[in-house]
Design a protein around this motif. Structure first.
Motif, PDB file in Angstrom:
ATOM      1  N   TRP A  37      18.709   2.709  12.909  1.00 11.31           N
ATOM      2  CA  TRP A  37      17.574   3.698  13.308  1.00 11.31           C
ATOM      3  C   TRP A  37      16.218   3.228  12.554  1.00 11.31           C
ATOM      4  O   TRP A  37      16.464   2.899  11.492  1.00 11.31           O
ATOM      5  N   ARG A  39      13.369   5.335  11.556  1.00  9.27           N
ATOM      6  CA  ARG A  39      12.478   6.171  11.343  1.00  9.27           C
ATOM      7  C   ARG A  39      11.670   6.256  10.032  1.00  9.27           C
ATOM      8  O   ARG A  39      12.041   5.872   9.035  1.00  9.27           O
ATOM      9  N   TYR A  42      13.181  12.285   8.614  1.00  4.60           N
ATOM     10  CA  TYR A  42      14.161  12.839   9.369  1.00  4.60           C
ATOM     11  C   TYR A  42      14.613  14.035   8.685  1.00  4.60           C
ATOM     12  O   TYR A  42      14.857  14.203   7.542  1.00  4.60           O
ATOM     13  N   GLY A 105       9.797   6.940  20.647  1.00  7.04           N
ATOM     14  CA  GLY A 105      10.136   7.354  19.346  1.00  7.04           C
ATOM     15  C   GLY A 105      10.124   8.889  19.228  1.00  7.04           C
ATOM     16  O   GLY A 105      10.056   9.521  20.459  1.00  7.04           O
ATOM     17  N   ASN A 106      10.088   9.417  18.040  1.00  2.91           N
ATOM     18  CA  ASN A 106      10.399  10.998  17.935  1.00  2.91           C
ATOM     19  C   ASN A 106       9.169  11.603  17.118  1.00  2.91           C
ATOM     20  O   ASN A 106       8.358  10.976  16.490  1.00  2.91           O
ATOM     21  N   ALA A 107       8.700  12.718  17.664  1.00  4.90           N
ATOM     22  CA  ALA A 107       7.700  13.436  17.133  1.00  4.90           C
ATOM     23  C   ALA A 107       7.484  13.756  15.677  1.00  4.90           C
ATOM     24  O   ALA A 107       6.477  13.759  15.197  1.00  4.90           O
ATOM     25  N   ASP A 108       8.713  13.701  14.900  1.00  7.09           N
ATOM     26  CA  ASP A 108       8.608  13.916  13.545  1.00  7.09           C
ATOM     27  C   ASP A 108       7.985  12.513  12.932  1.00  7.09           C
ATOM     28  O   ASP A 108       7.508  12.629  11.655  1.00  7.09           O
ATOM     29  N   ASP A 109       7.969  11.595  13.549  1.00  7.66           N
ATOM     30  CA  ASP A 109       7.329  10.262  12.894  1.00  7.66           C
ATOM     31  C   ASP A 109       5.856  10.217  13.404  1.00  7.66           C
ATOM     32  O   ASP A 109       5.201   9.096  12.868  1.00  7.66           O
ATOM     33  N   THR A 117       0.341  11.447  19.642  1.00  4.84           N
ATOM     34  CA  THR A 117       1.334  12.146  20.044  1.00  4.84           C
ATOM     35  C   THR A 117       1.509  12.354  21.410  1.00  4.84           C
ATOM     36  O   THR A 117       2.503  12.683  22.098  1.00  4.84           O
ATOM     37  N   LYS A 158      14.930   7.750  28.060  1.00  7.44           N
ATOM     38  CA  LYS A 158      15.699   8.957  28.042  1.00  7.44           C
ATOM     39  C   LYS A 158      16.125   9.286  29.383  1.00  7.44           C
ATOM     40  O   LYS A 158      15.209   9.633  30.300  1.00  7.44           O
ATOM     41  N   ASP A 178      20.910   9.931  25.934  1.00  2.84           N
ATOM     42  CA  ASP A 178      21.495  11.246  26.487  1.00  2.84           C
ATOM     43  C   ASP A 178      22.035  10.924  27.822  1.00  2.84           C
ATOM     44  O   ASP A 178      21.862  11.687  28.666  1.00  2.84           O
TER      45      ASP A 178
END
Length: 247
Positions: A37, A39, A42, A105-109, A117, A158, A178
């Motif tokens: 991963w 990241r 997390y 990617g993921n919003a946390d990053d 964003t 996704k 998913d």
């Protein structure tokens, strides 16, 4: 079909020495690849997270046959010219075993670090970054990568979004996230095949499966790689057990 491991370098696995040890064990047990991963953070806050690029460099030196790479790197939070230098160097370090996984990617990053964003802008930056990377790999940067004409690129998508499928069809592989089951993978395989009618280059369909899963139905549906995913917080003993059992 190739079999790989998909590890989250968090908590105990944030120790790069342990990741190297597990990679060498995986190679000795017949696994074909190991992917980490990518990241920055997390949840929960304060969790230990390792940088995948540094860890992959160490793994590249300690192994001979494992295909390796980040899964996935969001190019919208990276300077593409730096990624180009990193990928070329790692491709040489691994003797041509690098695959670059990319996606939004993921919003946390992003949110906590002032990064872009908006998904549409992230997608635009991803497409632009991939085109620039391709140019660097094909001759704008030296040395050239070991792998020609370029380092393979797998694009994450996704389910059931279709736009990422069209993006992936222009590159070397698709990593659907998913995915409900094999029926949907077969549907994707058909769409990709239609989109690549004029291209005879190999294309990978990569699926994520839990430890112990029967991967034969996935292979029948068109998967070329099955990555056994080991979730964060899995005890080290269990991780070793999965690796030692082989693909």
């Amino acid at each position: 079909m190739h079999r790989g491991l998909y590890l989250a370098p968090f908590d105990r696995l944030a120790d790069p020495r342990l990741l190297v040890e597990l990679a060498t064990l995986a190679e000795s047990r017949g696994w074909d690849g190991l992917f980490l991963w990518d990241r920055i953070a997390y949840p929960p806050t304060g969790r230990a997270v390792a940088d995948p690029w540094v860890a992959l460099s160490a793994i590249a030196l300690a192994t001979d046959t494992l295909r390796l790479g980040p899964m996935i790197t969001p190019l919208s939070r990276r300077r593409v010219q730096k990624v180009a230098r990193e990928t070329i160097t790692l491709d040489h370090l691994s003797n041509g075993r690098l695959t670059l996984g990319v996606g939004l990617g993921n919003a946390d990053d992003f949110e906590a670090f002032g990064e872009v964003t908006d998904p549409r802008e992230q997608a635009r930056m991803l497409d632009d970054g991939l085109e620039r990377l391709d140019g660097y790999w094909r001759g704008d940067f030296h040395p050239l990568p070991v792998q020609r004409p370029r380092i393979p690129v797998w694009v994450a998508a996704k389910w059931p979004n279709r736009r990422p499928l069209r993006r992936a069809a222009r590159w070397d592989g698709l990593f659907p996230i998913d995915l409900p089951g094999t029926e949907q993978l077969a549907e994707i395989a058909q769409e990709i095949s239609h989109a690549r009618t004029s291209c005879e280059d190999p294309f990978d369909l990569v699926v994520e499966v839990p430890p112990g899963a029967d991967v034969r139905p996935w292979e029948s549906a068109g998967a070329t790689w099955a990555l056994t995913s080991i979730e964060p917080q899995t005890p080290e003993g269990k991780i070793r057990e999965v690796i030692e059992s082989g693909p």
